[in-house]
Design a protein around this motif. Structure first.
Motif, short mmCIF file in Angstrom:
data_model
loop_
_atom_site.label_atom_id
_atom_site.label_comp_id
_atom_site.label_asym_id
_atom_site.label_seq_id
_atom_site.Cartn_x
_atom_site.Cartn_y
_atom_site.Cartn_z
N SER A 173 48.98 46.99 77.36
CA SER A 173 47.56 46.85 76.99
C SER A 173 46.82 48.04 77.56
N PHE A 174 45.73 48.41 76.90
CA PHE A 174 44.95 49.56 77.39
C PHE A 174 43.49 49.44 76.99
N GLY A 175 42.62 49.77 77.93
CA GLY A 175 41.19 49.84 77.63
C GLY A 175 40.63 51.14 78.20
N TYR A 176 39.75 51.80 77.47
CA TYR A 176 39.14 53.03 77.98
C TYR A 176 38.22 52.69 79.15
N SER A 177 38.12 53.62 80.10
CA SER A 177 37.32 53.31 81.29
C SER A 177 35.86 53.10 80.87
N GLY A 178 35.28 52.05 81.39
CA GLY A 178 33.89 51.73 81.06
C GLY A 178 33.78 50.79 79.87
N ALA A 179 34.85 50.67 79.06
CA ALA A 179 34.78 49.79 77.89
C ALA A 179 35.09 48.35 78.32
N GLU A 180 34.45 47.41 77.66
CA GLU A 180 34.63 46.02 78.08
C GLU A 180 35.91 45.39 77.51
N ILE A 181 36.27 45.81 76.30
CA ILE A 181 37.48 45.20 75.71
C ILE A 181 38.60 46.23 75.56
N ASN A 182 39.81 45.71 75.53
CA ASN A 182 40.98 46.59 75.38
C ASN A 182 41.07 47.13 73.96
#
Ligand SMILES: Nc1ncnc2c1ncn2[C@@H]1O[C@H](COP(=O)(O)OP(=O)(O)OP(=O)(O)O)[C@@H](O)[C@H]1O
Length: 579
Positions: free
Chosen positions: A339-348
């Motif tokens: 799984s991956f989410g960009y830094s600062g983003a709330e959802i993956n």
């Protein structure tokens, strides 16, 4: 700023020692001059002794010449140190940025990194070139002149000290006030660079949409803001020099007035007063150097902090202390609950991905725009770090090996082709420095680029203009594909780099790739189903999740999203395919 200077200047000990020796000699000679003059007045002019005046005058000229030579030499070496210091800072910023992960890079952005390695480095250069000599010269001549003046006339020297104290207080206050203004000013320069970059790269779109006036207005607005901030910041330090001048002149008038009374009362001789005034002038010129330095200091300190921020930044992705070597790699890629989410983003952006890409097989990734295809391949190259799960190559977690080793195993053709100014050969050899001309030709042939390269004057040695502006989008893509092909890495990733190719060329490239990469792992990201229809494994991405995986025929039967994509492309299965 000081810590940055210490860090860099310690490598220039010898030229710095030379600066010190020449500055010291210059200061000694300059301090000697007023007493020589006093001696000429007392023993030559007052006595009417012309031969004494001529002999002592000649000595005085010799000492002045010596001081001038020392000044030139110290200027030369300080310029040498400064130029070397600035170019080292630029090189180090560049070196640091090249190892940034995408997360690190996104944190700053290209525009500010550009300002920091150019304008900010230059601001520091101005202070260092002035400061290097002044910091040695000012204490020596300033304190020396003060001591000599004190020996000549205690009362007038105390007066001089009071005026100096008042000036220092005002300057200290102004420096503290102007620092935030300069910080603001550099941020405005960042913004201007950003806009300028956007305008220059998007010039065609701007013209096509007739947005020149709007864009000019937007730029003008930012430019005016920058101008106003620069004006405000410079205004804050602008009265340094006039203030110093005013204080100096005021002090001099008072000294002359009190001094003339002392001469009349025969407390000091006229010669003594003139010598004293010479020392006062020397002290004041030292202060003048300080004021020039102080005018530039606030801006340079802000610039130094900005440069230091880049240089001292901790990489968000680091190699482990003990790395696992990647030897005899077959190229098998395993995604294990990634799984991956960009830094600062709330959802993956990617959620619980599980799949395997096998060597000798073509694995394709399809999905709507924004479904996470590019993000997925960026994770394999460890340009971003997975948030959960693990990516393995031949069973080795990519976090356990050196990033350089990992990227040596991967050839990559990005979504947006990037070409550099230089020859075609240089551009292809970025993939493999040691590739022979024959291998480059073969890679170009695989990418269906050989024909148009052979038509160019100079062929492989023909020059590509900046960014490949003299090539079509499809031609750029083909060179980018050839660059990846020539690397012959265990894993090759083609990230939607067939999109600008016509169907026929697309088909020919894929056919050649299929033949050439019979043992390697090939990943193809594509929008067009026709591009990946014959892949051994197709992953269907939808909103960051794999909603189907299998071969084309299976997916047509079982995967609703795949069917939808197919339908949206009005694809008639296999009819236009020759592969
Ligand atoms: N640097 C970033 N910071 C934050 N979000 C990002 C960043 N890059 C991409 N995204 C977001 O992640 C999602 C997936 O983007 P990605 O580029 O991986 O999609 P894609 O499937 O390759 O799209 P396309 O086919 O249009 O190239 C998008 O919603 C995008 O807005």
């Amino acid at each position: 700023m000081i810590s940055l200077l210490v860090r860099y200047l310690k490598d220039y000990r010898l030229p710095m020692i030379l600066v010190f020796v020449f500055v010291l000699s210059q200061a000694a000679a300059q301090l000697y001059l007023p007493s020589m003059m006093g001696d000429i007045i007392e023993n030559g002019v007052a006595q009417g002794n012309t031969p004494y005046i001529l002999t002592s005058g000649a000595w005085m000229l010799g000492v002045s010449l010596f001081a001038a030579i020392c000044m030139v030499a110290s200027s030369y070496y300080s310029a040498y140190v400064t130029a070397s210091f600035t170019s080292r800072i630029r090189a180090d910023v560049f070196d640091k940025v090249k190892d940034f992960s995408q997360t690190d890079f996104n944190q700053f952005g290209a525009a500010t990194l550009l300002t920091r390695s150019t304008t900010d480095a230059t601001q520091m250069q101005i202070v260092v070139i002035n400061g290097l000599r002044s910091l040695l010269l000012v204490p020596i001549t300033g304190v020396g002149a003060l001591i000599m003046a004190f020996r000549e006339n205690v009362m007038l020297t105390l007066l001089l000290l009071v005026s100096f104290l008042i000036t220092t207080l005002i300057i200290g206050f102004t420096t503290a006030r102007s620092m935030p203004l300069f910080k603001n000013m550099q941020q405005k320069v960042d913004r201007l660079n950003l806009l300028m970059k956007e305008k220059l790269t998007g010039v065609r779109a701007i013209r096509a949409f007739n947005r020149q006036d709007y864009e000019t207005e937007k730029f003008e607005e930012a430019n005016q803001e920058g101008f106003a901030t620069a004006l405000k910041a410079n205004y804050a330090v602008a009265f340094f020099a006039p203030l110093m001048q005013l204080m100096m002149n005021l002090t001099m008038v008072v000294i002359l007035w009190l001094g003339s009374q002392q001469v009349q009362q025969q407390i000091v001789s006229l010669g003594g007063l003139m010598v004293f005034i010479q020392y006062v002038l020397m002290f004041m010129s030292a202060l003048g150097l300080v004021s020039a330095l102080l005018m530039a200091y606030p801006q340079a300190a802000v610039s130094a902090a900005r440069v230091k921020e880049v240089l001292d930044m901790d990489f968000s992705i680091q190699d482990p202390k003990e790395t696992v070597a990647l030897t005899d790699i077959t190229g098998k890629i395993t995604f294990d609950k990634v799984s991956f989410g960009y830094s600062g983003a709330e959802i993956n952006v990617l959620e619980q991905l599980n799949f395997q890409a096998e060597p000798g097989k073509i694995t394709a990734i399809v999905g709507a725009t924004g479904s996470g295809k590019t993000t997925l391949v960026n994770l394999i190259m460890r340009l971003y770090e997975v948030s959960q799960g693990a990516i393995k190559i031949d069973g080795i977690d990519i976090r356990d090996c050196a990033q350089q080793d990992l990227r040596n195993m991967i050839a990559y053709a990005p979504q947006e082709s990037v070409l550099f100014s230089g020859t075609v050969l240089d551009n292809i050899r970025i993939g493999n420095q040691n590739a022979s001309e024959e291998e480059v030709q073969k890679a170009l042939a695989t990418a269906q680029a050989l024909d148009f390269i052979n038509e160019r004057e100079g062929q492989l040695l023909s020059t590509i203009s900046q960014g490949g502006k003299d090539l079509s989008g499809g031609q750029r893509q083909r060179l980018s594909i050839a660059r990846a092909v020539v690397k012959k890495a265990p894993i090759t990733i083609f990230d939607d780099c067939f999109s600008a190719l016509d169907f026929k060329t697309d088909s020919l490239v894929r056919k050649a790739i299929g033949e050439e990469f019979s043992n390697q792992t090939v990943l193809i990201v594509a929008q067009r189903i026709s591009t990946i229809k014959n892949a051994d494994l197709i992953l269907v991405l939808d909103n960051g999740a794999i909603v189907g995986q299998g071969r084309h025929d299976e997916l047509i039967r079982e995967c609703a999203v795949y069917q939808e994509i197919l339908k949206s492309q009005s694809y008639s299965d296999g009819k236009e395919e020759s592969l």
